[in-house]
Design an enzyme around this catalytic site. Structure first.
Site, PDB file in Angstrom:
ATOM      1  N   GLY A 257       0.828  -1.196   0.000  1.00  0.00           N
ATOM      2  CA  GLY A 257       0.000   0.000   0.000  1.00  0.00           C
ATOM      3  C   GLY A 257       0.858   1.239   0.000  1.00  0.00           C
ATOM      4  O   GLY A 257       2.048   1.183   0.316  1.00  0.00           O
ATOM      5  N   GLU A 259       0.378   5.414   1.160  1.00  0.00           N
ATOM      6  CA  GLU A 259      -0.522   6.282   1.922  1.00  0.00           C
ATOM      7  C   GLU A 259      -0.807   7.621   1.246  1.00  0.00           C
ATOM      8  O   GLU A 259      -0.782   8.661   1.900  1.00  0.00           O
ATOM      9  CB  GLU A 259       0.082   6.511   3.308  1.00  0.00           C
ATOM     10  CG  GLU A 259       1.426   7.290   3.333  1.00  0.00           C
ATOM     11  CD  GLU A 259       2.665   6.433   3.212  1.00  0.00           C
ATOM     12  OE1 GLU A 259       2.598   5.339   2.626  1.00  0.00           O
ATOM     13  OE2 GLU A 259       3.732   6.876   3.705  1.00  0.00           O
ATOM     14  N   ASN A 260      -1.085   7.644  -0.046  1.00  0.00           N
ATOM     15  CA  ASN A 260      -1.376   8.913  -0.697  1.00  0.00           C
ATOM     16  C   ASN A 260      -2.580   9.559  -0.018  1.00  0.00           C
ATOM     17  O   ASN A 260      -3.599   8.912   0.184  1.00  0.00           O
ATOM     18  CB  ASN A 260      -1.605   8.671  -2.183  1.00  0.00           C
ATOM     19  CG  ASN A 260      -0.362   8.117  -2.849  1.00  0.00           C
ATOM     20  OD1 ASN A 260       0.743   8.613  -2.610  1.00  0.00           O
ATOM     21  ND2 ASN A 260      -0.506   7.070  -3.624  1.00  0.00           N
ATOM     22  N   HIS A 283      -2.729   0.141   8.374  1.00  0.00           N
ATOM     23  CA  HIS A 283      -1.395   0.737   8.243  1.00  0.00           C
ATOM     24  C   HIS A 283      -1.437   2.018   7.408  1.00  0.00           C
ATOM     25  O   HIS A 283      -0.977   3.076   7.849  1.00  0.00           O
ATOM     26  CB  HIS A 283      -0.443  -0.292   7.622  1.00  0.00           C
ATOM     27  CG  HIS A 283       0.949   0.224   7.425  1.00  0.00           C
ATOM     28  ND1 HIS A 283       1.961   0.003   8.339  1.00  0.00           N
ATOM     29  CD2 HIS A 283       1.492   0.976   6.440  1.00  0.00           C
ATOM     30  CE1 HIS A 283       3.063   0.596   7.911  1.00  0.00           C
ATOM     31  NE2 HIS A 283       2.812   1.196   6.760  1.00  0.00           N
ATOM     32  N   GLU A 284      -1.989   1.918   6.219  1.00  0.00           N
ATOM     33  CA  GLU A 284      -1.988   3.102   5.337  1.00  0.00           C
ATOM     34  C   GLU A 284      -2.843   4.223   5.929  1.00  0.00           C
ATOM     35  O   GLU A 284      -2.496   5.397   5.840  1.00  0.00           O
ATOM     36  CB  GLU A 284      -2.454   2.740   3.927  1.00  0.00           C
ATOM     37  CG  GLU A 284      -1.645   1.619   3.243  1.00  0.00           C
ATOM     38  CD  GLU A 284      -0.139   1.778   3.324  1.00  0.00           C
ATOM     39  OE1 GLU A 284       0.351   2.917   3.432  1.00  0.00           O
ATOM     40  OE2 GLU A 284       0.567   0.749   3.306  1.00  0.00           O
ATOM     41  N   HIS A 287      -1.007   6.221   8.514  1.00  0.00           N
ATOM     42  CA  HIS A 287      -0.115   7.246   7.953  1.00  0.00           C
ATOM     43  C   HIS A 287      -0.806   8.613   7.828  1.00  0.00           C
ATOM     44  O   HIS A 287      -0.125   9.625   7.665  1.00  0.00           O
ATOM     45  CB  HIS A 287       0.380   6.831   6.568  1.00  0.00           C
ATOM     46  CG  HIS A 287       1.594   5.949   6.563  1.00  0.00           C
ATOM     47  ND1 HIS A 287       2.780   6.298   7.178  1.00  0.00           N
ATOM     48  CD2 HIS A 287       1.821   4.740   5.988  1.00  0.00           C
ATOM     49  CE1 HIS A 287       3.673   5.341   6.965  1.00  0.00           C
ATOM     50  NE2 HIS A 287       3.123   4.381   6.258  1.00  0.00           N
ATOM     51  N   GLU A 306       7.463   5.108   9.434  1.00  0.00           N
ATOM     52  CA  GLU A 306       7.005   3.714   9.387  1.00  0.00           C
ATOM     53  C   GLU A 306       6.902   3.040  10.754  1.00  0.00           C
ATOM     54  O   GLU A 306       5.993   2.250  10.988  1.00  0.00           O
ATOM     55  CB  GLU A 306       7.890   2.895   8.436  1.00  0.00           C
ATOM     56  CG  GLU A 306       7.853   3.382   6.990  1.00  0.00           C
ATOM     57  CD  GLU A 306       6.468   3.348   6.344  1.00  0.00           C
ATOM     58  OE1 GLU A 306       5.578   2.647   6.853  1.00  0.00           O
ATOM     59  OE2 GLU A 306       6.277   4.048   5.322  1.00  0.00           O
ATOM     60  N   ASP A 363      15.637   4.585  -0.876  1.00  0.00           N
ATOM     61  CA  ASP A 363      14.843   3.386  -0.571  1.00  0.00           C
ATOM     62  C   ASP A 363      15.640   2.303   0.151  1.00  0.00           C
ATOM     63  O   ASP A 363      15.065   1.320   0.617  1.00  0.00           O
ATOM     64  CB  ASP A 363      14.263   2.786  -1.856  1.00  0.00           C
ATOM     65  CG  ASP A 363      13.095   3.604  -2.374  1.00  0.00           C
ATOM     66  OD1 ASP A 363      12.770   4.631  -1.749  1.00  0.00           O
ATOM     67  OD2 ASP A 363      12.519   3.214  -3.405  1.00  0.00           O
ATOM     68  N   TYR A 371      10.449  -0.210  10.262  1.00  0.00           N
ATOM     69  CA  TYR A 371       9.068  -0.615  10.567  1.00  0.00           C
ATOM     70  C   TYR A 371       8.953  -1.250  11.955  1.00  0.00           C
ATOM     71  O   TYR A 371       8.179  -0.800  12.799  1.00  0.00           O
ATOM     72  CB  TYR A 371       8.573  -1.631   9.527  1.00  0.00           C
ATOM     73  CG  TYR A 371       8.278  -1.030   8.172  1.00  0.00           C
ATOM     74  CD1 TYR A 371       9.301  -0.732   7.267  1.00  0.00           C
ATOM     75  CD2 TYR A 371       6.976  -0.766   7.772  1.00  0.00           C
ATOM     76  CE1 TYR A 371       9.031  -0.193   6.023  1.00  0.00           C
ATOM     77  CE2 TYR A 371       6.694  -0.231   6.519  1.00  0.00           C
ATOM     78  CZ  TYR A 371       7.722   0.058   5.644  1.00  0.00           C
ATOM     79  OH  TYR A 371       7.445   0.600   4.425  1.00  0.00           O
ATOM     80  N   LYS A 546       7.623  -7.079  -2.201  1.00  0.00           N
ATOM     81  CA  LYS A 546       7.785  -7.863  -0.973  1.00  0.00           C
ATOM     82  C   LYS A 546       7.673  -9.373  -1.232  1.00  0.00           C
ATOM     83  O   LYS A 546       8.287 -10.168  -0.522  1.00  0.00           O
ATOM     84  CB  LYS A 546       6.719  -7.420   0.029  1.00  0.00           C
ATOM     85  CG  LYS A 546       6.662  -8.236   1.291  1.00  0.00           C
ATOM     86  CD  LYS A 546       5.524  -7.803   2.197  1.00  0.00           C
ATOM     87  CE  LYS A 546       4.769  -9.031   2.650  1.00  0.00           C
ATOM     88  NZ  LYS A 546       3.758  -8.754   3.666  1.00  0.00           N
TER      89      LYS A 546
HETATM   90  N1  BES Z   1       4.977   4.190   2.667  1.00  0.00           N
HETATM   91  C1  BES Z   1       5.092   2.782   2.525  1.00  0.00           C
HETATM   92  C2  BES Z   1       5.530   2.361   1.155  1.00  0.00           C
HETATM   93  C3  BES Z   1       6.889   2.889   0.719  1.00  0.00           C
HETATM   94  C4  BES Z   1       7.932   3.069   1.602  1.00  0.00           C
HETATM   95  C5  BES Z   1       7.088   3.176  -0.613  1.00  0.00           C
HETATM   96  C6  BES Z   1       9.168   3.555   1.159  1.00  0.00           C
HETATM   97  C7  BES Z   1       8.307   3.662  -1.058  1.00  0.00           C
HETATM   98  C8  BES Z   1       9.348   3.855  -0.169  1.00  0.00           C
HETATM   99  C9  BES Z   1       3.774   2.074   2.872  1.00  0.00           C
HETATM  100  O1  BES Z   1       3.056   2.692   3.893  1.00  0.00           O
HETATM  101  C10 BES Z   1       4.117   0.703   3.399  1.00  0.00           C
HETATM  102  O2  BES Z   1       4.794   0.637   4.384  1.00  0.00           O
HETATM  103  N2  BES Z   1       3.637  -0.353   2.753  1.00  0.00           N
HETATM  104  C11 BES Z   1       3.859  -1.727   3.170  1.00  0.00           C
HETATM  105  C12 BES Z   1       2.630  -2.302   3.810  1.00  0.00           C
HETATM  106  C13 BES Z   1       2.576  -2.299   5.282  1.00  0.00           C
HETATM  107  C14 BES Z   1       1.364  -3.065   5.783  1.00  0.00           C
HETATM  108  C15 BES Z   1       3.823  -2.689   6.024  1.00  0.00           C
HETATM  109  C16 BES Z   1       4.108  -2.554   1.945  1.00  0.00           C
HETATM  110  O3  BES Z   1       3.937  -2.050   0.843  1.00  0.00           O
HETATM  111  O4  BES Z   1       4.454  -3.722   2.075  1.00  0.00           O
HETATM  112 ZN    ZN Z   2       3.997   2.512   5.756  1.00  0.00          ZN
END
Ligand code: BES
Ligand code: ZN
Length: 590
Positions: A257, A259-260, A283-284, A287, A306, A363, A371, A546
């Site tokens: 996800g 969080e736009n 989660h989103e 944010h 995070e 990144d 997290y 992931k």
């Molecule tokens: N903001 C992140 C996604 C992100 C982080 C994109 C860094 C680019 C650079 C988003 O909120 C996130 O953490 N997504 C996780 C899901 C969450 C339930 C841990 C994901 O995409 O796995």
């Molecule tokens: Zn996140």
């Protein structure tokens, strides 16, 4: 607080409003138009520096003048792109940049009709975090700067456009859509998607967008969303963004996800059919406070986004599903953290909460350290001072810093002055240094407890001592119990017994992608061949990094596996977003 991932100099001049006018050209895979930026001055300056990446700059003008100014583009940097330097006058208030994006723009994915669920129309989405906004909008691409925005977006007539802003629910007659985002946001929260989208209202100022053929299933799966917003607001204070909608994207979306603001972007891999993977929405949504309201000042402070969000996600899940459910999530999180710390090295500086990413991709900080170590740190603070005091502190922290950015040192000072100093002895018990500037998982880390997982462990040992798979007591197990079970299969499980499990529980065919990913990892690592068609299907049907990363890594561990991985990748790569293929190219050496 200077940001090593941006060329911009917001200490001199910052952009406070962005006005976009873009045409979405599905033929040439380009966004074409202009960005007009309103400037705010903080110190004397004769030029403004913006971030760009792979943009073609057509012309730049100042205020209402029609005269071109002589801009310059700096040398390209692999991660940061190119600086765009614009000479300005003493009174310049506005700059207008006419430009177009490249078909390879890193943030943007253009999907052909065949790559969508409906197969009839093309689709586009952007992913700007961390430093990819600059590949579709020239801007001060740093989380330390906030701006409001408006946009005019021109798309083919039969498609709907949505942004991280106030959104339409119906098609316009002429394919032109106008957006406003009145709350100031950092550039990484700029987002756009265009496609054959439908909308369903979920009540409580929440809703779902998705491709027409997916939208009903998505609305069913995400029905808990209004309750989540309510639970969240009761802990952190009011939701400040108007509506909360979710856009479920085609399967190539590279993250779970994003969080736009006002419009979370989500992977369709959470549509398990049983609402078991909706912690991702918690989660989103979380944010909307941690990240979007109070933003990490630089990517070195990523844990402030995070770690807070994972902590808060679990508080929301505890409220709507109960403590036992939350503790399962926390235990799986601890397992993920242990795995990442082992991979990074227990002494690695990348296991500190405060990172140093200078000279690297922003990144690179996206590990379970930000997290989970972040979340467990906050849980330790909670357990040390008590939940009531911690909640009061949090509510006040978000209130006092709303629409601002925060860095790690600033947060620690605030934490000491407003919480720890009032609880004598708490600082020594927490040991801030060990968490913020020290490696690994500190010895005082909280230990979640789950009776449910203890029952799973009992079944694991019965299985190990010979109980047939179909006699195990798995009735009523949730997704998380299954994940715990699959991750902890005995080392010595033979291929026959893998087949026995597969037959009893249909693991290779499960529609639950979280369980599937862990099961396929086991299958690859143990050479369980019958699961290989499922591995190939999974890697070609979705593009969530992931899931892709560990599976390709596991395949690449043997020469035959690597060959197989490369063959699959050849077919799959065209459907992946740059964020995903950037990572997998590195793993497979292609
Ligand atoms: N903001 C992140 C996604 C992100 C982080 C994109 C860094 C680019 C650079 C988003 O909120 C996130 O953490 N997504 C996780 C899901 C969450 C339930 C841990 C994901 O995409 O796995
Ligand atoms: Zn996140």
């Amino acid at each position: 607080m200077s940001d090593v991932h941006s060329f911009s100099r917001p200490d001199e001049i910052s952009v406070r409003h962005l006005s976009l006018d873009l045409t979405v050209d599905f033929e040439s895979h380009k966004l074409r138009g202009s960005a007009t930026l309103d400037l705010e001055r903080h110190a004397p300056a004769s030029e403004v520096v913006l971030d760009t990446r792979d943009l073609t700059i057509r012309r730049v003008t100042l205020d209402d003048a029609n005269e071109d100014v002589a801009f310059t583009l700096g040398e390209p940097d692999k991660f940061m792109g190119r600086s765009l330097t614009i000479p300005i006058g003493e009174d310049t208030k506005r700059i207008r940049v006419e430009y177009e994006s490249s078909p390879e723009a890193a943030a943007v994915q253009w999907l052909s009709p065949e790559q969508t669920a409906g197969k009839k129309h093309p689709f586009l989405f952007t992913q700007s975090e961390s430093i990819l906004a600059r590949s579709w909008v020239p801007c001060q691409d740093t989380p330390g700067v906030r701006m409001t925005y408006d946009a005019t977006i021109r798309v083919p007539k039969d498609l709907l456009a949505v942004m991280s802003a106030d959104n339409p629910t119906e098609r316009s007659a002429d394919g032109v859509y106008r957006f406003t985002m009145p709350q100031p946001i950092p550039s990484y929260l700029l987002a756009l998607s265009v496609g054959d989208l439908g909308f369903r209202d979920l009540g409580g100022d929440c809703g779902v967008y998705a491709e027409q053929s997916v939208v009903d299933a998505a609305a069913w799966e995400l029905a808990d969303t209004p309750a989540m917003v309510e639970a969240a607001a009761s802990i952190y204070g009011p939701y400040r963004w108007g509506r909360y909608d979710i856009l479920v994207l085609p399967p190539s979306f590279p993250f779970g996800g994003m969080e736009n603001p006002r419009l979370t972007f989500a992977t369709p891999t959470i549509l398990a059919g049983d609402r078991s993977l909706v912690a991702l929405v918690a989660h989103e949504l979380a944010h909307s406070w941690s990240g979007n309201l109070v933003t990490n000042a630089t990517w070195n402070d990523f844990w402030l986004n995070e770690g807070f969000t994972v902590y808060f996600e679990r508080r929301i899940m505890e409220k709507i599903r109960g403590r036992d459910y939350e503790e399962m999530l926390a235990l799986l999180g601890m397992q993920d953290l242990e795995a990442d710390v082992a991979e990074l090295g227990a002494d690695s500086p990348d296991t500190h909460l405060l990172l140093d990413l200078e000279g690297r991709d922003a990144d690179d900080g996206m590990t379970k350290v930000a997290y989970e170590k972040g979340a467990f740190f906050l849980r330790l603070v909670e357990e040390t001072v008590g939940r009531e005091a911690f909640d009061r502190f949090l509510m006040d922290y978000f209130e006092q810093h709303a629409f601002q950015s925060m860095d790690t040192r600033g947060f620690v000072e605030w934490l000491k002055a407003n919480l720890l100093d009032k609880h004598p002895g708490s600082e020594a018990r927490i040991d801030l240094d060990a968490w913020i500037d020290g490696p690994g998982i500190p010895a005082n880390a909280p230990r979640p407890r789950s009776d449910a997982f203890q029952k799973v462990e009992k079944e694991l040992s019965r299985f190990e001592s010979g109980t047939p798979a179909k006699e195990l007591q798995t009735e009523g197990w949730s997704t998380h119990e299954w994940i715990h079970f699959v991750r902890h299969l005995p080392k010595a499980t033979s291929l026959d017994r893998m087949a026995e499990l597969d037959e009893a529980f249909g693991l290779s065919d499960t529609g639950n992608n979280e369980i599937l990913c862990d099961w396929l990892m086991q299958a690859i690592q143990r050479g369980y061949e019958p699961a290989m068609p499922a591995v190939e299907r999974f890697l070609t049907n979705q593009g969530r990094r992931k899931y892709l990363k560990p599976l390709y890594q596991a395949l690449a561990a043997t020469p035959e596996g690597l060959e197989k991985a490369r063959a699959i990748y050849k077919k799959a790569r065209p459907m992946y977003h740059s964020v995903s293929y950037g990572t997998i190219d590195g793993i497979l050496g292609v």
